[in-house]
Design an enzyme around this catalytic site. Structure first.
Site, PDB file in Angstrom:
ATOM      1  NE  ARG A 108       5.650  -6.706  26.159  1.00  0.00           N
ATOM      2  CZ  ARG A 108       6.050  -5.443  26.166  1.00  0.00           C
ATOM      3  NH1 ARG A 108       5.361  -4.550  25.474  1.00  0.00           N
ATOM      4  NH2 ARG A 108       7.117  -5.071  26.853  1.00  0.00           N
TER       5      ARG A 108
ATOM      6  CG  ASN B  49      -2.307   0.585   0.865  1.00  0.00           C
ATOM      7  OD1 ASN B  49      -2.409   1.518   0.075  1.00  0.00           O
ATOM      8  ND2 ASN B  49      -3.355   0.037   1.466  1.00  0.00           N
TER       9      ASN B  49
ATOM     10  CG  HIS C  45      23.730   3.550  12.194  1.00  0.00           C
ATOM     11  ND1 HIS C  45      24.737   3.754  11.285  1.00  0.00           N
ATOM     12  CD2 HIS C  45      22.607   4.078  11.642  1.00  0.00           C
ATOM     13  CE1 HIS C  45      24.262   4.400  10.238  1.00  0.00           C
ATOM     14  NE2 HIS C  45      22.964   4.594  10.418  1.00  0.00           N
TER      15      HIS C  45
ATOM     16  CE  LYS D 272      -7.538 -11.561  17.748  1.00  0.00           C
ATOM     17  NZ  LYS D 272      -8.996 -11.276  17.659  1.00  0.00           N
TER      18      LYS D 272
ATOM     19  CB  THR E 143      12.123  -5.392  18.408  1.00  0.00           C
ATOM     20  OG1 THR E 143      11.427  -5.886  19.563  1.00  0.00           O
ATOM     21  CG2 THR E 143      11.821  -3.910  18.229  1.00  0.00           C
ATOM     22  CE  LYS E 144      12.531  -9.494  22.583  1.00  0.00           C
ATOM     23  NZ  LYS E 144      12.185  -9.912  23.964  1.00  0.00           N
TER      24      LYS E 144
END
Length: 209
Positions: free
Chosen positions: A202, A109, A139, A205, A187-188
């Site tokens: 996080r 998009n 960096h 569900k 980030t994970k």
């Protein structure tokens, strides 16, 4: 142990405007996970392909194109043919372009920004929402070598939906069928068949079939 100093070459220290190495050599360097920043040939080649990406995205973004035209231009941008069911709503931005790989029936998009030096791999049926940022470079945390770059790939699985203005950072894999909520910062790794959201993202569900 003495810290190693890494200095990006200034523009006037580089020998010319043409790339100093083969594109595949550069991609292999990115894929190796090694730190990037001290080799003038690498930086010069990166800058060359950045300029090429700017030229193509400028064409994409500044006037209307039929879907078939956009497919052709995006294929030129990434250096490989996209499928006939690929769909893009401009504008689109990237500072490299040649390390993007798309599966079939991918939709991107408007307003997305792909920093793809580390590699962006988007599998079949994925939906990338408005203003999504995919960033494959970090960096260095050490301020003495802050200009050094650490590339790592982003992998987006089949039928993933990434909501508007989400950010996915270097080294993240998003599993098949997952949903990333609007505005999330991922980030994970995200497991398949889950919904994630928040900053940092996080699991909210599981997706019920």
């Amino acid at each position: 142990m003495e810290e190693k100093t890494i200095k990006f070459p200034a523009r006037n220290e580089l020998p010319g405007q043409e790339p100093n190495m083969d594109l595949q050599e550069l991609l292999d360097i990115f894929a190796s996970g090694d730190i990037v920043g001290e080799d003038p040939a690498v930086i010069q080649t990166m800058r060359y392909y950045s300029r090429q990406a700017q030229k193509i995205t400028m064409k994409i973004n500044t006037e209307y194109h039929e879907p078939e035209e956009l497919q052709k231009m995006f294929s030129e941008l990434i250096g490989k043919k996209v499928s006939d069911d690929f769909s893009l709503f401009p504008p689109f931005y990237t500072d490299f372009g040649k390390n993007i790989t798309l599966g079939k029936n991918v939709f991107i998009n408007a307003g997305c920004k792909f920093q793809d030096q580390g590699g962006i791999f988007i599998d079949d049926g994925a939906l990338i929402g408005h203003g999504v940022v995919l960033a494959t470079l970090n960096h260095d945390m050490n301020p003495e070598i802050r200009h050094a770059l650490h590339p790592a790939p982003i992998h987006i699985g089949k039928n993933v939906w990434i909501g508007a203005n989400a950010t996915v950072t270097a080294g993240v894999t998003i599993g098949d069928n997952a949903v990333v909520a609007a505005g999330a910062v991922v980030t994970k790794d995200v497991p398949a068949d889950t919904v994630v959201g928040g900053v940092p993202a996080r699991i909210i569900k599981k997706i019920v079939e």
